[in-house]
Write a protein that holds these residues in place. Structure first.
Motif, PDB file in Angstrom:
ATOM      1  N   LEU A 190      67.941  83.755  23.418  1.00  0.00           N
ATOM      2  CA  LEU A 190      66.872  84.113  24.342  1.00  0.00           C
ATOM      3  C   LEU A 190      67.486  84.901  25.485  1.00  0.00           C
ATOM      4  CD1 LEU A 190      65.000  80.670  24.564  1.00  0.00           C
ATOM      5  CD2 LEU A 190      64.439  82.613  23.083  1.00  0.00           C
ATOM      6  N   MET A 191      66.891  86.052  25.796  1.00  0.00           N
ATOM      7  CA  MET A 191      67.359  86.872  26.902  1.00  0.00           C
ATOM      8  C   MET A 191      66.471  86.604  28.117  1.00  0.00           C
ATOM      9  SD  MET A 191      69.775  88.957  27.674  1.00  0.00           S
ATOM     10  CE  MET A 191      70.349  89.653  26.127  1.00  0.00           C
ATOM     11  N   ILE A 192      67.084  86.300  29.244  1.00  0.00           N
ATOM     12  CA  ILE A 192      66.364  85.891  30.447  1.00  0.00           C
ATOM     13  C   ILE A 192      66.319  87.012  31.475  1.00  0.00           C
ATOM     14  CG2 ILE A 192      66.336  84.274  32.389  1.00  0.00           C
ATOM     15  CD1 ILE A 192      65.640  83.005  29.689  1.00  0.00           C
ATOM     16  N   ASP A 193      65.135  87.255  32.014  1.00  0.00           N
ATOM     17  CA  ASP A 193      64.951  88.152  33.148  1.00  0.00           C
ATOM     18  C   ASP A 193      65.314  87.358  34.405  1.00  0.00           C
ATOM     19  OD1 ASP A 193      63.771  89.480  35.411  1.00  0.00           O
ATOM     20  OD2 ASP A 193      62.425  90.561  34.067  1.00  0.00           O
ATOM     21  N   LEU A 194      66.409  87.742  35.062  1.00  0.00           N
ATOM     22  CA  LEU A 194      66.915  86.966  36.190  1.00  0.00           C
ATOM     23  C   LEU A 194      65.974  87.002  37.388  1.00  0.00           C
ATOM     24  CD1 LEU A 194      70.719  87.911  36.103  1.00  0.00           C
ATOM     25  CD2 LEU A 194      69.583  85.907  35.111  1.00  0.00           C
ATOM     26  N   GLU A 195      65.280  88.105  37.572  1.00  0.00           N
ATOM     27  CA  GLU A 195      64.379  88.219  38.717  1.00  0.00           C
ATOM     28  C   GLU A 195      63.116  87.397  38.511  1.00  0.00           C
ATOM     29  OE1 GLU A 195      61.817  91.594  41.222  1.00  0.00           O
ATOM     30  OE2 GLU A 195      63.254  92.219  39.687  1.00  0.00           O
ATOM     31  N   ASP A 196      62.512  87.506  37.331  1.00  0.00           N
ATOM     32  CA  ASP A 196      61.255  86.809  37.059  1.00  0.00           C
ATOM     33  C   ASP A 196      61.465  85.380  36.585  1.00  0.00           C
ATOM     34  OD1 ASP A 196      59.933  89.055  37.779  1.00  0.00           O
ATOM     35  OD2 ASP A 196      58.814  89.299  35.911  1.00  0.00           O
ATOM     36  N   GLY A 197      62.673  85.051  36.122  1.00  0.00           N
ATOM     37  CA  GLY A 197      62.931  83.710  35.630  1.00  0.00           C
ATOM     38  C   GLY A 197      62.123  83.379  34.394  1.00  0.00           C
ATOM     39  N   ARG A 198      62.195  84.239  33.386  1.00  0.00           N
ATOM     40  CA  ARG A 198      61.439  84.006  32.164  1.00  0.00           C
ATOM     41  C   ARG A 198      62.125  84.693  30.996  1.00  0.00           C
ATOM     42  NH1 ARG A 198      55.799  85.941  33.519  1.00  0.00           N
ATOM     43  NH2 ARG A 198      55.337  85.244  31.413  1.00  0.00           N
ATOM     44  N   VAL A 199      61.683  84.367  29.791  1.00  0.00           N
ATOM     45  CA  VAL A 199      62.250  84.977  28.600  1.00  0.00           C
ATOM     46  C   VAL A 199      61.772  86.421  28.506  1.00  0.00           C
ATOM     47  CG1 VAL A 199      62.378  84.907  26.084  1.00  0.00           C
ATOM     48  CG2 VAL A 199      62.330  82.773  27.382  1.00  0.00           C
ATOM     49  N   ALA A 200      62.709  87.360  28.537  1.00  0.00           N
ATOM     50  CA  ALA A 200      62.367  88.763  28.365  1.00  0.00           C
ATOM     51  C   ALA A 200      62.113  89.074  26.901  1.00  0.00           C
ATOM     52  CB  ALA A 200      63.489  89.656  28.905  1.00  0.00           C
ATOM     53  N   TYR A 201      62.938  88.487  26.029  1.00  0.00           N
ATOM     54  CA  TYR A 201      62.689  88.585  24.594  1.00  0.00           C
ATOM     55  C   TYR A 201      63.520  87.548  23.856  1.00  0.00           C
ATOM     56  CZ  TYR A 201      67.073  91.326  24.136  1.00  0.00           C
ATOM     57  OH  TYR A 201      68.387  91.742  24.157  1.00  0.00           O
ATOM     58  N   ALA A 202      63.111  87.260  22.639  1.00  0.00           N
ATOM     59  CA  ALA A 202      63.882  86.419  21.733  1.00  0.00           C
ATOM     60  C   ALA A 202      64.573  87.323  20.722  1.00  0.00           C
ATOM     61  CB  ALA A 202      62.973  85.428  21.021  1.00  0.00           C
ATOM     62  N   ALA A 203      65.831  87.030  20.426  1.00  0.00           N
ATOM     63  CA  ALA A 203      66.574  87.769  19.409  1.00  0.00           C
ATOM     64  C   ALA A 203      66.491  86.998  18.099  1.00  0.00           C
ATOM     65  CB  ALA A 203      68.020  87.961  19.833  1.00  0.00           C
ATOM     66  N   LEU A 204      65.887  87.611  17.081  1.00  0.00           N
ATOM     67  CA  LEU A 204      65.676  86.972  15.794  1.00  0.00           C
ATOM     68  C   LEU A 204      66.569  87.580  14.725  1.00  0.00           C
ATOM     69  CD1 LEU A 204      63.145  86.011  17.347  1.00  0.00           C
ATOM     70  CD2 LEU A 204      61.847  86.305  15.222  1.00  0.00           C
ATOM     71  N   SER A 205      67.029  86.751  13.821  1.00  0.00           N
ATOM     72  CA  SER A 205      67.700  87.216  12.611  1.00  0.00           C
ATOM     73  C   SER A 205      66.805  86.869  11.430  1.00  0.00           C
ATOM     74  CB  SER A 205      69.069  86.559  12.444  1.00  0.00           C
ATOM     75  OG  SER A 205      68.940  85.157  12.277  1.00  0.00           O
ATOM     76  N   PHE A 206      66.804  87.732  10.415  1.00  0.00           N
ATOM     77  CA  PHE A 206      65.929  87.514   9.268  1.00  0.00           C
ATOM     78  C   PHE A 206      66.688  87.230   7.981  1.00  0.00           C
ATOM     79  CE2 PHE A 206      63.219  89.864  12.228  1.00  0.00           C
ATOM     80  CZ  PHE A 206      62.108  89.045  12.241  1.00  0.00           C
ATOM     81  N   GLY A 207      68.019  87.200   8.034  1.00  0.00           N
ATOM     82  CA  GLY A 207      68.798  86.785   6.890  1.00  0.00           C
ATOM     83  C   GLY A 207      68.534  87.555   5.616  1.00  0.00           C
ATOM     84  N   GLY A 208      68.237  88.837   5.737  1.00  0.00           N
ATOM     85  CA  GLY A 208      67.988  89.660   4.561  1.00  0.00           C
ATOM     86  C   GLY A 208      66.543  89.678   4.112  1.00  0.00           C
ATOM     87  N   PHE A 209      65.695  88.816   4.694  1.00  0.00           N
ATOM     88  CA  PHE A 209      64.277  88.808   4.328  1.00  0.00           C
ATOM     89  C   PHE A 209      63.639  90.141   4.705  1.00  0.00           C
ATOM     90  CE2 PHE A 209      59.773  87.885   4.907  1.00  0.00           C
ATOM     91  CZ  PHE A 209      59.481  87.131   3.771  1.00  0.00           C
ATOM     92  N   LEU A 210      62.767  90.635   3.863  1.00  0.00           N
ATOM     93  CA  LEU A 210      62.091  91.927   4.053  1.00  0.00           C
ATOM     94  C   LEU A 210      63.063  93.100   3.987  1.00  0.00           C
ATOM     95  CD1 LEU A 210      59.715  91.066   7.063  1.00  0.00           C
ATOM     96  CD2 LEU A 210      59.211  90.937   4.626  1.00  0.00           C
ATOM     97  N   GLY A 211      64.280  92.850   3.514  1.00  0.00           N
ATOM     98  CA  GLY A 211      65.256  93.935   3.454  1.00  0.00           C
ATOM     99  C   GLY A 211      65.759  94.359   4.814  1.00  0.00           C
TER     100      GLY A 211
END
Length: 286
Positions: A190-211
């Protein structure tokens, strides 16, 4: 993946570094980088460290930071739930400045390590005792109808079987599924926005799913819905949009700034969290 969403391929240094974006003063840090960060007072004295970040499942905000204190503070071995607003990053020192006095901390008393606040009712008193209004009581800036839909989408959490908050460590590693219940991948960070104190985005891995190979993909928090009883997270993004999205290598993360985030959010059909309301256009439209 060539072509793709086109929201930038500039890369940063390693995810664990404080110098996340080849700058001395990044605006975003991963939860893995923040956890373990030392906490200091204005004199620079080492008070303790950040043990955990508790994430509000509805909004993606940091509900509170879990701090432990050194023997210097003489506060025992309890944990303390601290509003994010009381911490100021001192990135050159790899530390966070705590804006709460020892006297106030002693009055608050902390909590046992096995009894973390998991509901808003429990946390509201803590915010008040530190002189802060709970963030969920502060006007969001979103139209009332849009805010109601957002809160309803995740559902109202109550009690320890259905908590309002989960630790970043619990969320990381959770499996991600689609509406059909198919296992797509997992949340890596999870990437955090330091100013707003919230999740800016989640980093997902798909393990080869959907190519999609071994790349990671930045996903807006709003696109994720917690399925607590299934121990899973639902990803509400169409397959064709994911297939055309531009991922990044796990050792070379995007330079995270609001320009890049705005393009990424717009690609997936979401308005950036620092703006008012969700884009109504079809996901995938730039």
């Amino acid at each position: 993946m060539s072509g793709g969403a086109g929201f930038g391929t500039d890369v940063s240094v390693n995810i664990g570094s404080w110098n996340m974006a080849d700058r001395d003063f990044p605006d975003f840090l991963s939860t893995g980088t923040i956890k373990g960060g030392k906490v200091v007072n204005r004199a620079g004295e080492d008070l303790g460290k950040i043990e955990e970040l508790m994430i509000d499942l509805q909004s993606g905000r940091i509900a509170y930071v879990v701090l432990s204190f050194s023997e210097f503070m003489d506060l025992g071995d309890k944990f303390f739930a601290i509003p994010w607003q009381t911490l100021t990053p001192r990135l050159q020192e790899h530390a966070f400045l705590l804006g709460i006095t020892k006297e106030i901390l002693e009055k608050e008393g902390g909590f046992e390590k096995g009894n973390w606040p998991l509901a808003r009712e429990e946390l509201a008193g803590t915010y008040t005792s530190y002189g802060y209004q709970p963030y969920w009581q502060v006007q969001t800036g979103m139209p009332e109808e849009a805010e109601t839909k957002r809160m309803t989408r995740t559902g109202t959490m109550a009690g320890r079987d259905n908590p309002d908050f989960l630790s970043a460590s619990t969320i990381k590693g959770d499996k991600v599924v689609n509406k059909a219940g198919e296992h797509l991948g997992k949340i890596e960070e999870l990437m955090i926005d330091l100013e707003d104190g919230r999740v800016a985005y989640a980093a997902l891995s798909f393990g080869g799913f959907l190519g999609l190979g071994s790349k990671l993909f930045a996903i807006p928090w709003q696109a994720l819905q917690m399925k607590l009883h299934d121990h899973a997270i639902l990803l509400d993004i169409p397959r064709d949009v994911l297939e055309k999205a531009e991922g990044f290598d796990k050792d070379h993360w995007p330079v995270t700034n609001r320009e890049w985030l705005s393009a990424m959010y717009s690609y997936y059909g979401y308005q950036p969290y620092w703006q008012a309301q969700r884009i109504e256009s079809r996901p995938g439209n730039l």
